[in-house]
Structures are given as structure tokens and as C-alpha cells.
Design a protein around this motif. Structure first.
Motif, mmCIF file in Angstrom:
data_model
loop_
_atom_site.group_PDB
_atom_site.id
_atom_site.type_symbol
_atom_site.label_atom_id
_atom_site.label_comp_id
_atom_site.label_asym_id
_atom_site.label_seq_id
_atom_site.Cartn_x
_atom_site.Cartn_y
_atom_site.Cartn_z
ATOM 1 N N LYS A 3 39.528 79.691 8.791
ATOM 2 C CA LYS A 3 39.720 78.286 8.422
ATOM 3 C C LYS A 3 40.115 78.176 6.964
ATOM 4 O O LYS A 3 39.729 78.981 6.124
ATOM 5 N N LYS A 4 40.917 77.176 6.671
ATOM 6 C CA LYS A 4 41.409 76.963 5.311
ATOM 7 C C LYS A 4 40.297 76.339 4.471
ATOM 8 O O LYS A 4 39.662 75.374 4.869
ATOM 9 N N LEU A 5 40.063 76.921 3.301
ATOM 10 C CA LEU A 5 39.022 76.419 2.411
ATOM 11 C C LEU A 5 39.487 75.160 1.682
ATOM 12 O O LEU A 5 40.618 75.087 1.231
ATOM 13 N N ARG A 6 38.570 74.214 1.555
ATOM 14 C CA ARG A 6 38.857 73.027 0.743
ATOM 15 C C ARG A 6 38.839 73.403 -0.742
ATOM 16 O O ARG A 6 39.448 72.742 -1.575
ATOM 17 N N ASN A 7 38.092 74.464 -1.047
ATOM 18 C CA ASN A 7 37.922 74.925 -2.427
ATOM 19 C C ASN A 7 38.363 76.387 -2.498
ATOM 20 O O ASN A 7 37.538 77.289 -2.437
ATOM 21 N N PRO A 8 39.657 76.637 -2.620
ATOM 22 C CA PRO A 8 40.155 78.012 -2.596
ATOM 23 C C PRO A 8 39.558 78.878 -3.701
ATOM 24 O O PRO A 8 39.341 78.418 -4.824
ATOM 25 N N LYS A 9 39.309 80.133 -3.358
ATOM 26 C CA LYS A 9 38.702 81.087 -4.293
ATOM 27 C C LYS A 9 39.480 81.162 -5.600
ATOM 28 O O LYS A 9 38.892 81.087 -6.676
ATOM 29 N N LYS A 10 40.808 81.322 -5.526
ATOM 30 C CA LYS A 10 41.582 81.538 -6.745
ATOM 31 C C LYS A 10 41.539 80.348 -7.693
ATOM 32 O O LYS A 10 41.715 80.508 -8.895
ATOM 33 N N GLU A 11 41.266 79.145 -7.181
ATOM 34 C CA GLU A 11 41.173 77.955 -8.034
ATOM 35 C C GLU A 11 39.738 77.687 -8.485
ATOM 36 O O GLU A 11 39.490 76.813 -9.308
ATOM 37 N N ASN A 12 38.778 78.421 -7.928
ATOM 38 C CA ASN A 12 37.357 78.191 -8.201
ATOM 39 C C ASN A 12 36.621 79.512 -8.409
ATOM 40 O O ASN A 12 35.521 79.720 -7.904
ATOM 41 N N LEU A 13 37.241 80.424 -9.130
ATOM 42 C CA LEU A 13 36.733 81.790 -9.213
ATOM 43 C C LEU A 13 35.311 81.875 -9.791
ATOM 44 O O LEU A 13 34.456 82.585 -9.265
ATOM 45 N N SER A 14 35.035 81.160 -10.867
ATOM 46 C CA SER A 14 33.704 81.205 -11.480
ATOM 47 C C SER A 14 32.648 80.675 -10.515
ATOM 48 O O SER A 14 31.579 81.262 -10.358
ATOM 49 N N LEU A 15 32.953 79.577 -9.848
ATOM 50 C CA LEU A 15 32.035 78.988 -8.871
ATOM 51 C C LEU A 15 31.864 79.927 -7.672
ATOM 52 O O LEU A 15 30.759 80.113 -7.156
ATOM 53 N N TRP A 16 32.964 80.538 -7.245
ATOM 54 C CA TRP A 16 32.934 81.514 -6.150
ATOM 55 C C TRP A 16 31.988 82.675 -6.497
ATOM 56 O O TRP A 16 31.162 83.102 -5.688
ATOM 57 N N ASN A 17 32.089 83.160 -7.737
ATOM 58 C CA ASN A 17 31.220 84.247 -8.182
ATOM 59 C C ASN A 17 29.752 83.824 -8.219
ATOM 60 O O ASN A 17 28.865 84.597 -7.847
ATOM 61 N N SER A 18 29.475 82.598 -8.664
ATOM 62 C CA SER A 18 28.094 82.094 -8.682
ATOM 63 C C SER A 18 27.521 82.062 -7.273
ATOM 64 O O SER A 18 26.371 82.463 -7.047
ATOM 65 N N TYR A 19 28.331 81.582 -6.337
ATOM 66 C CA TYR A 19 27.891 81.468 -4.937
ATOM 67 C C TYR A 19 27.558 82.838 -4.354
ATOM 68 O O TYR A 19 26.488 83.050 -3.779
ATOM 69 N N HIS A 20 28.463 83.781 -4.532
ATOM 70 C CA HIS A 20 28.245 85.092 -3.925
ATOM 71 C C HIS A 20 27.169 85.903 -4.654
ATOM 72 O O HIS A 20 26.462 86.691 -4.017
ATOM 73 N N SER A 21 27.006 85.677 -5.933
ATOM 74 C CA SER A 21 25.904 86.323 -6.659
ATOM 75 C C SER A 21 24.566 85.790 -6.161
ATOM 76 O O SER A 21 23.606 86.548 -5.992
ATOM 77 N N MET A 22 24.484 84.487 -5.947
ATOM 78 C CA MET A 22 23.267 83.872 -5.414
ATOM 79 C C MET A 22 22.933 84.469 -4.050
ATOM 80 O O MET A 22 21.789 84.855 -3.781
#
Length: 196
Positions: A3-22
Motif C-alpha cells: 500500500k502507498k504510504l501517506r507519509n513516504p519514508k524519503k520525505e519523513n526520514l527522521s520521523l521514520w527513524n524514530s518510529y523504527h528505533s522505538m
């Protein structure tokens, strides 16, 4: 097809990293920090576990911006909307399990934060609070500008003597400072209060 993300990884890299670190801290026993999170029973709410979009949607309407880190208000609570906020790394350094939270004039903050905001000596205030002083007395006492060592010297006592009286014997700091030392050394008679 993914499924297509509403918040693509490449546009939200810092937030993506916070999520996956959590997720790694809470869900992966091979993670170095797992013992302090998942290993202690810290969980992630079901909504955020559905996927990155759910987490990112919450983050963007709850103060997230690049450079901030996710923080749990209750360090023993779970990662969930009502227990999380976005703060700077400096603020995060104050919120640890060994932090002392003090309520003063209706607000609860880490003792280090109070001392920084009020320009007070942390060691002095910490000693007062852990000796049983009320926050009002600890923060508003006229001797706030003096360090613990200075207070001891002014009372003609060694800091080690006062510290032992407070931590080993449970004395109030004011009594520990105002009781003269018998000067008898390690047999602890030097710490005993004389009754009149």
C-alpha cells in the motif's frame, strides 16, 4: 502490491527513524536497549503498530518537527498518544528513571529543570529535597546561592559528616548542619545528636 504510504519514508526520514528505533527498543530482544524498554514491559500501542502512517499522522499534529525526539511523560509507561510528546535531546537527558520529579506551584518538572530555570545549585536543592524539605522550602530558602560544601564549611562541618547524617541516619539537612560535631571520628559518635 504494497500500500502507498501517506507519509513516504524519503520525505519523513527522521520521523521514520524514530518510529523504527522505538519498535526495535520495544520488540527486538537482540537490540542493546531492549532490556530498558521491551525487557521492562514497555509496549507500543496497537494503533501505532498498524504502521508508520498512523504514527506519523499522530506525530505531525502533536508537535513533531525535525530534530526532536519522542519522549514518554511517564518513563515507566507505554508508547501511546496520551503518554508521548516531542522534545529536544537536552530535555530528554533530564527524563530518566532516576530523575526526581518535583511539584512546585502546581507544576511538576524534573528537579534539574527546576534548578536550571530558577538558577539554583542542583546539588544543594537535591540534598534538601532528598532530606525531606518541601519544594517551597528547598527552592525559596535564602541560602540557595550556596553549594552543599559551602553550607557545611559555614557550619564548621565536613561535607562527609553532614552527608552521613542525612543519608545514613535520616536526619533533616537543617538539623544535620546545625548539630556540632563531637569530632570523635569513625565510631559514629560524632554523628549522634545530644539531647538536652
Amino acid at each position: 502490491m504494497a500500500k502507498k504510504l501517506r507519509n513516504p519514508k524519503k520525505e519523513n526520514l527522521s520521523l521514520w527513524n524514530s518510529y523504527h528505533s522505538m519498535k526495535k527498543r520495544c520488540l527486538n530482544p537482540n537490540c542493546k536497549r531492549y532490556k530498558d524498554y521491551g525487557g521492562r514491559g514497555i509496549e507500543i500501542c496497537e494503533e501505532w503498530l498498524k504502521g508508520f502512517d498512523e504514527f506519523a499522522d499522530w506525530a505531525k499534529v502533536n508537535g513533531y518537527r525535525n530534530g526532536l525526539t519522542i519522549e514518554r511523560k511517564d518513563v515507566n509507561g507505554n508508547y501511546e498518544p496520551n503518554n508521548c510528546m516531542w522534545i529536544t535531546r537536552q530535555q530528554q537527558a533530564f527524563n530518566k528513571r532516576d530523575s526526581i520529579f518535583v511539584t512546585y506551584r502546581g507544576q511538576t518538572k524534573d528537579l534539574m529543570v527546576w534548578c536550571n530555570e530558577m538558577g539554583l545549585m542542583y546539588d544543594t536543592i537535591h540534598n534538601r529535597i532528598t532530606s525531606g524539605w518541601s519544594p517551597e522550602k528547598a527552592f525559596e530558602s535564602l541560602a540557595n546561592e550556596k553549594s552543599f560544601a559551602q553550607l557545611c564549611r559555614e557550619h564548621g562541618l565536613k561535607p562527609a559528616t553532614v552527608r552521613d547524617r542525612v543519608y545514613k541516619l535520616g536526619w533533616d539537612l537543617e538539623i544535620a548542619l546545625n548539630t556540632p560535631s563531637a569530632g570523635l571520628g569513625a565510631n559514629q559518635q560524632t554523628y549522634m545528636r545530644r539531647t538536652l
